[in-house]
Design a protein around this motif. Structure first.
Motif, PDB file in Angstrom:
ATOM      1  N   GLY A  51       0.809  -1.222   0.000  1.00 41.02           N
ATOM      2  CA  GLY A  51       0.000   0.000   0.000  1.00 41.02           C
ATOM      3  C   GLY A  51       0.839   1.267   0.000  1.00 41.02           C
ATOM      4  O   GLY A  51       0.308   2.371  -0.146  1.00 41.02           O
ATOM      5  N   SER A  52       2.160   1.149   0.147  1.00 35.11           N
ATOM      6  CA  SER A  52       3.044   2.317   0.114  1.00 35.11           C
ATOM      7  C   SER A  52       2.880   3.028  -1.227  1.00 35.11           C
ATOM      8  O   SER A  52       2.916   2.402  -2.275  1.00 35.11           O
ATOM      9  N   GLY A  53       2.675   4.338  -1.173  1.00 30.30           N
ATOM     10  CA  GLY A  53       2.537   5.128  -2.391  1.00 30.30           C
ATOM     11  C   GLY A  53       1.142   5.142  -2.987  1.00 30.30           C
ATOM     12  O   GLY A  53       0.895   5.827  -3.975  1.00 30.30           O
ATOM     13  N   ALA A  54       0.205   4.411  -2.390  1.00 28.00           N
ATOM     14  CA  ALA A  54      -1.174   4.403  -2.894  1.00 28.00           C
ATOM     15  C   ALA A  54      -1.859   5.727  -2.555  1.00 28.00           C
ATOM     16  O   ALA A  54      -1.521   6.374  -1.568  1.00 28.00           O
ATOM     17  N   PRO A  55      -2.838   6.137  -3.356  1.00 25.43           N
ATOM     18  CA  PRO A  55      -3.588   7.351  -3.018  1.00 25.43           C
ATOM     19  C   PRO A  55      -4.300   7.177  -1.682  1.00 25.43           C
ATOM     20  O   PRO A  55      -4.732   6.076  -1.342  1.00 25.43           O
ATOM     21  N   GLY A  56      -4.404   8.252  -0.939  1.00 33.78           N
ATOM     22  CA  GLY A  56      -5.075   8.189   0.353  1.00 33.78           C
ATOM     23  C   GLY A  56      -5.668   9.526   0.740  1.00 33.78           C
ATOM     24  O   GLY A  56      -5.326  10.564   0.176  1.00 33.78           O
ATOM     25  N   GLU A  57      -6.570   9.470   1.695  1.00 38.60           N
ATOM     26  CA  GLU A  57      -7.196  10.665   2.257  1.00 38.60           C
ATOM     27  C   GLU A  57      -7.175  10.538   3.772  1.00 38.60           C
ATOM     28  O   GLU A  57      -7.238   9.425   4.302  1.00 38.60           O
ATOM     29  N   PRO A  58      -7.117  11.658   4.475  1.00 39.19           N
ATOM     30  CA  PRO A  58      -7.145  11.579   5.936  1.00 39.19           C
ATOM     31  C   PRO A  58      -8.388  10.811   6.419  1.00 39.19           C
ATOM     32  O   PRO A  58      -9.485  11.017   5.903  1.00 39.19           O
ATOM     33  N   ALA A  59      -8.174   9.924   7.365  1.00 40.21           N
ATOM     34  CA  ALA A  59      -9.277   9.128   7.914  1.00 40.21           C
ATOM     35  C   ALA A  59     -10.144   9.986   8.830  1.00 40.21           C
ATOM     36  O   ALA A  59      -9.712  11.025   9.342  1.00 40.21           O
ATOM     37  N   ALA A  60     -11.378   9.541   9.029  1.00 35.62           N
ATOM     38  CA  ALA A  60     -12.284  10.201   9.976  1.00 35.62           C
ATOM     39  C   ALA A  60     -11.609  10.249  11.344  1.00 35.62           C
ATOM     40  O   ALA A  60     -10.870   9.335  11.712  1.00 35.62           O
ATOM     41  N   THR A  61     -11.878  11.311  12.082  1.00 37.60           N
ATOM     42  CA  THR A  61     -11.177  11.513  13.349  1.00 37.60           C
ATOM     43  C   THR A  61     -12.084  11.374  14.560  1.00 37.60           C
ATOM     44  O   THR A  61     -13.296  11.537  14.477  1.00 37.60           O
ATOM     45  N   PHE A  62     -11.458  11.085  15.683  1.00 38.41           N
ATOM     46  CA  PHE A  62     -12.121  11.141  16.976  1.00 38.41           C
ATOM     47  C   PHE A  62     -12.179  12.607  17.406  1.00 38.41           C
ATOM     48  O   PHE A  62     -11.464  13.446  16.843  1.00 38.41           O
ATOM     49  N   CYS A  73      -4.385   2.609   5.536  1.00 38.03           N
ATOM     50  CA  CYS A  73      -3.840   1.814   4.429  1.00 38.03           C
ATOM     51  C   CYS A  73      -4.750   0.605   4.209  1.00 38.03           C
ATOM     52  O   CYS A  73      -5.019  -0.152   5.137  1.00 38.03           O
ATOM     53  N   ALA A  74      -5.203   0.417   2.979  1.00 37.94           N
ATOM     54  CA  ALA A  74      -6.097  -0.695   2.649  1.00 37.94           C
ATOM     55  C   ALA A  74      -5.378  -2.037   2.689  1.00 37.94           C
ATOM     56  O   ALA A  74      -6.018  -3.078   2.809  1.00 37.94           O
ATOM     57  N   ALA A  75      -4.050  -2.040   2.597  1.00 37.53           N
ATOM     58  CA  ALA A  75      -3.305  -3.293   2.582  1.00 37.53           C
ATOM     59  C   ALA A  75      -2.972  -3.803   3.984  1.00 37.53           C
ATOM     60  O   ALA A  75      -3.147  -4.982   4.276  1.00 37.53           O
ATOM     61  N   CYS A  76      -2.500  -2.922   4.868  1.00 38.03           N
ATOM     62  CA  CYS A  76      -2.055  -3.379   6.194  1.00 38.03           C
ATOM     63  C   CYS A  76      -2.958  -2.903   7.334  1.00 38.03           C
ATOM     64  O   CYS A  76      -2.760  -3.298   8.476  1.00 38.03           O
ATOM     65  N   HIS A  77      -3.928  -2.051   7.034  1.00 39.16           N
ATOM     66  CA  HIS A  77      -4.897  -1.547   8.014  1.00 39.16           C
ATOM     67  C   HIS A  77      -4.246  -0.787   9.163  1.00 39.16           C
ATOM     68  O   HIS A  77      -4.690  -0.872  10.299  1.00 39.16           O
ATOM     69  N   ARG A  78      -3.189  -0.042   8.828  1.00 36.61           N
ATOM     70  CA  ARG A  78      -2.556   0.853   9.793  1.00 36.61           C
ATOM     71  C   ARG A  78      -2.770   2.282   9.322  1.00 36.61           C
ATOM     72  O   ARG A  78      -3.014   2.531   8.144  1.00 36.61           O
ATOM     73  N   PHE A  79      -2.658   3.238  10.232  1.00 38.53           N
ATOM     74  CA  PHE A  79      -2.779   4.648   9.877  1.00 38.53           C
ATOM     75  C   PHE A  79      -1.402   5.170   9.500  1.00 38.53           C
ATOM     76  O   PHE A  79      -0.466   5.092  10.294  1.00 38.53           O
ATOM     77  N   ILE A  80      -1.303   5.696   8.287  1.00 33.60           N
ATOM     78  CA  ILE A  80      -0.026   6.078   7.693  1.00 33.60           C
ATOM     79  C   ILE A  80      -0.061   7.552   7.301  1.00 33.60           C
ATOM     80  O   ILE A  80      -1.061   8.029   6.750  1.00 33.60           O
ATOM     81  N   PRO A  81       1.031   8.294   7.542  1.00 33.38           N
ATOM     82  CA  PRO A  81       1.080   9.697   7.105  1.00 33.38           C
ATOM     83  C   PRO A  81       0.972   9.806   5.589  1.00 33.38           C
ATOM     84  O   PRO A  81       1.390   8.910   4.853  1.00 33.38           O
ATOM     85  N   LEU A  82       0.410  10.907   5.140  1.00 29.97           N
ATOM     86  CA  LEU A  82       0.288  11.185   3.712  1.00 29.97           C
ATOM     87  C   LEU A  82       1.391  12.138   3.271  1.00 29.97           C
ATOM     88  O   LEU A  82       1.793  13.024   4.018  1.00 29.97           O
ATOM     89  N   HIS A  83       1.857  11.927   2.039  1.00 28.39           N
ATOM     90  CA  HIS A  83       2.746  12.910   1.409  1.00 28.39           C
ATOM     91  C   HIS A  83       1.832  14.026   0.924  1.00 28.39           C
ATOM     92  O   HIS A  83       0.979  13.800   0.073  1.00 28.39           O
ATOM     93  N   ASN A  84       1.951  15.219   1.468  1.00 29.85           N
ATOM     94  CA  ASN A  84       1.090  16.315   1.044  1.00 29.85           C
ATOM     95  C   ASN A  84       1.830  17.452   0.369  1.00 29.85           C
ATOM     96  O   ASN A  84       1.215  18.283  -0.269  1.00 29.85           O
ATOM     97  N   PHE A  85       3.118  17.500   0.471  1.00 28.74           N
ATOM     98  CA  PHE A  85       3.861  18.619  -0.093  1.00 28.74           C
ATOM     99  C   PHE A  85       5.033  18.152  -0.945  1.00 28.74           C
ATOM    100  O   PHE A  85       5.990  18.868  -1.129  1.00 28.74           O
TER     101      PHE A  85
END
Length: 123
Positions: A51-62, A73-85
């Protein structure tokens, strides 16, 4: 009995084969195993999550902001930082491994709470 305390987390081996995760404890001796499938280290998948490098969006928050802008991440089901800049990588998941043996137990508990409260993929 599980108390919900951070110390009650079972740590599993990081090795995977064809996406199947080894169900033996960390630092086990002998072959890796998932049900009836067994493999040696030489036959294992790379540790880098597909899932590294896959498109992503910030997840819903508490209400407290957790998971703090990270994407699921759809592959490992962990929360991963996004490349935004980073040019050409904007909005993609940062490179990461399928698991992190140093992940704090509090992160595991919050992830479990997130899945039970907010939902899963596609939420």
């Amino acid at each position: 009995m599980t108390t919900g305390a951070p110390d009650d987390i079972m740590r599993f081996c990081r090795s995977r084969r064809d996406g199947r995760r080894c169900t033996r404890p960390v630092d086990h001796a002998g072959l890796h195993r998932h049900r009836t499938v067994m493999w040696a280290d030489t036959g294992a998948d790379p540790l880098r999550c597909p899932g590294s490098g896959a498109p992503g969006e910030p997840a819903a928050t508490f209400p407290d902001g957790w998971p703090h802008g990270r994407a699921l991440c759809a592959a490992c089901h962990r929360f991963i930082p996004l490349h935004n800049f980073i040019p050409l990588h904007n909005g993609t998941l940062a490179p990461h491994d399928t698991s992190d043996p140093a992940e704090p137990a509090a992160e595991t508990h919050r992830r479990r709470e997130w899945f039970n409260t907010i939902g899963g993929l596609g939420s």
